[in-house]
Design a protein around this motif. Structure first.
Motif, short mmCIF file in Angstrom:
data_model
loop_
_atom_site.label_atom_id
_atom_site.label_comp_id
_atom_site.label_asym_id
_atom_site.label_seq_id
_atom_site.Cartn_x
_atom_site.Cartn_y
_atom_site.Cartn_z
N LYS A 1 12.56 -0.94 25.83
CA LYS A 1 12.76 -2.26 25.24
C LYS A 1 14.18 -2.76 25.54
O LYS A 1 15.16 -2.05 25.32
N GLY A 2 14.27 -3.97 26.09
CA GLY A 2 15.56 -4.57 26.35
C GLY A 2 16.22 -4.14 27.64
O GLY A 2 17.36 -4.53 27.91
N HIS A 3 15.51 -3.35 28.46
CA HIS A 3 16.09 -2.86 29.71
C HIS A 3 15.28 -3.40 30.90
O HIS A 3 14.05 -3.41 30.88
N SER A 4 15.98 -3.82 31.93
CA SER A 4 15.32 -4.43 33.09
C SER A 4 14.87 -3.40 34.11
O SER A 4 13.95 -3.66 34.89
N MET A 5 15.50 -2.22 34.13
CA MET A 5 15.16 -1.20 35.11
C MET A 5 14.07 -0.28 34.55
O MET A 5 14.14 0.15 33.39
N PRO A 6 13.05 0.04 35.35
CA PRO A 6 12.02 0.97 34.87
C PRO A 6 12.56 2.38 34.74
O PRO A 6 13.49 2.78 35.45
N GLN B 1 18.72 9.15 45.36
CA GLN B 1 19.68 8.05 45.25
C GLN B 1 19.10 6.99 44.30
O GLN B 1 18.50 6.01 44.72
N ALA B 2 19.26 7.22 42.99
CA ALA B 2 18.72 6.30 42.00
C ALA B 2 19.47 4.98 42.02
O ALA B 2 20.67 4.92 42.30
N ALA B 3 18.76 3.90 41.74
CA ALA B 3 19.39 2.59 41.69
C ALA B 3 20.43 2.55 40.58
O ALA B 3 20.25 3.19 39.53
N PRO B 4 21.53 1.84 40.77
CA PRO B 4 22.56 1.76 39.73
C PRO B 4 21.97 1.27 38.41
O PRO B 4 21.20 0.31 38.38
N GLY B 5 22.30 1.97 37.33
CA GLY B 5 21.82 1.57 36.02
C GLY B 5 20.48 2.15 35.61
O GLY B 5 20.06 1.98 34.47
N LEU C 1 2.33 -1.51 16.84
CA LEU C 1 2.18 -0.84 18.13
C LEU C 1 1.97 -1.85 19.25
O LEU C 1 2.59 -1.74 20.32
N ALA C 2 1.12 -2.84 19.02
CA ALA C 2 0.87 -3.84 20.06
C ALA C 2 2.15 -4.58 20.44
O ALA C 2 2.42 -4.83 21.61
N GLN C 3 2.95 -4.92 19.42
CA GLN C 3 4.21 -5.61 19.68
C GLN C 3 5.16 -4.76 20.52
O GLN C 3 5.73 -5.24 21.51
N ARG C 4 5.30 -3.50 20.16
CA ARG C 4 6.22 -2.63 20.88
C ARG C 4 5.72 -2.32 22.30
O ARG C 4 6.52 -2.23 23.24
N LEU C 5 4.43 -2.16 22.48
CA LEU C 5 3.91 -1.87 23.81
C LEU C 5 4.08 -3.07 24.75
O LEU C 5 4.31 -2.90 25.94
N ARG C 6 3.99 -4.26 24.19
CA ARG C 6 4.29 -5.44 25.02
C ARG C 6 5.75 -5.43 25.44
O ARG C 6 6.09 -5.77 26.58
N GLU C 7 6.62 -5.02 24.53
CA GLU C 7 8.05 -5.01 24.83
C GLU C 7 8.41 -4.00 25.91
O GLU C 7 9.33 -4.24 26.69
N ILE C 8 7.70 -2.86 25.95
CA ILE C 8 8.02 -1.86 26.96
C ILE C 8 7.07 -1.91 28.16
O ILE C 8 7.16 -1.10 29.06
N GLN C 9 6.12 -2.86 28.10
CA GLN C 9 5.23 -3.12 29.24
C GLN C 9 4.45 -1.88 29.65
O GLN C 9 4.47 -1.45 30.79
#
Length: 311
Positions: free
Chosen positions: A91-96, A178-182, A298-306
């Motif tokens: 949640k709140g992070h752009s990198m997988p 070589q992981a992507a920065p962040g 649960l539905a709300q959080r799963l949407r947030e973490i995709q």
């Protein structure tokens, strides 16, 4: 400066005579109030079952991607199965997150569920079923201890979890290269559920965020289980039990893989997670969290973490 220790709770004391049990319950409850984490040692989960689970998980994750992704079909959603590398982000992070995983849940354990099981690894299903059952039995004892500490009937939390969407997640963190920065193996997050039981991982990496804002590495050894509070129990207790931020950092050696097996104990979907009045009184008298059902949370959080539904 000396790092704070994670409290240790004895399972034997939790099922022992009254005096020992009361002391263990007090240690457990204070740990979940103060840090949101404790270590259970010893515990009743068979070391041989844990060893075999890691062995068959290693066999599965070593399969070619084409073999693994056949178990990630849309019709299997909610019945467990495989999620491919990079399919989840915190949640709140752009990198997988740098991981892939397999879910075993209450649907997949049913004989008539039609849930996927890896045919390439015949021992996968019986081994994971035994591990799931042993972890669930252990979790029931811990939930009773939590209920007693919270001055509720001993079966209060256990009754919520009976028939719930509890998930055994088998997580593979491949070598990062070589992981992507962040990007991290698991970016900072909190668990969604009631409590989580985590058997010893195959390599270090788990860290928790202390109240002082420092990252504290946690590495279990054989014979230990790390237990932590999830957001649902934090909501229900009005924050008396803390859902603590944690992460899995990348290894110093990019060639090191890691396996872990968190067991996420969930309540039934219809469970009301509204903060309990008596626990609101214990935490200042003002509700700090909203009224919500477990299904909606649960539905709300799963949407947030995709990520697809676990239940």
């Amino acid at each position: 400066m000396t790092r704070p220790a994670i409290p240790v709770v004895s399972y034997q004391d939790l099922v022992g005579p009254r005096a020992e049990r009361q002391r263990a319950i007090a240690t457990l409850g204070q740990a979940l109030e103060e840090t949101g984490f404790f270590i259970l040692e010893p515990h009743p989960v068979s070391p041989e079952v844990v060893r075999r689970a890691y062995q068959v998980a290693t066999e599965f994750f070593a399969l070619p991607n084409a073999a693994k992704t056949q178990y990630a079909l849309p019709e299997h959603q909610g019945k467990g199965g495989f999620s491919s590398f990079g399919s989840e982000r915190a949640k709140g992070h752009s990198m997988p997150d740098l991981k892939e995983f397999w879910h075993v849940n209450h649907h997949s354990l049913a004989d008539d569920s039609g849930a996927p099981w890896p045919q390439e690894v015949p021992s996968f299903r019986p081994v994971m079923t035994r591990l799931y059952q042993q972890l669930m039995a252990c979790a029931e004892v811990l939930l009773a201890a939590c209920s007693d500490y919270l001055a509720q009937p001993s079966d209060w939390l256990g009754a919520m979890a009976t028939g719930g969407n509890t998930v055994l997640r088998l997580v593979h963190y491949p070598p990062v290269g070589q992981a992507a920065p962040g990007s991290l193996r698991a970016a900072p997050h909190e668990d969604i559920n009631l409590i989580t039981l985590l058997c010893e991982a195959t390599a270090p990496g788990l860290e928790i965020l202390t109240q002082a804002g420092q990252w504290l590495p946690i590495q279990t050894t054989p014979g230990q289980i790390v237990v932590d509070t999830g957001d649902m129990l934090q909501n229900l207790t009005n924050g008396l039990f803390k859902s603590t931020t944690h992460r899995v950092v990348n290894p110093q050696s990019g060639s090191q893989a890691r396996l872990s097996m968190p067991f996420f104990v969930h309540p039934r979907p219809e469970t009301d997670l509204t903060p309990l009045h008596s626990l609101v009184d214990r935490t200042g008298g003002v509700p700090q969290f909203p009224p919500i059902t477990a299904a909606d949370y649960l539905a709300q959080r799963l949407r947030e973490i995709q990520v697809a539904s676990v239940g």
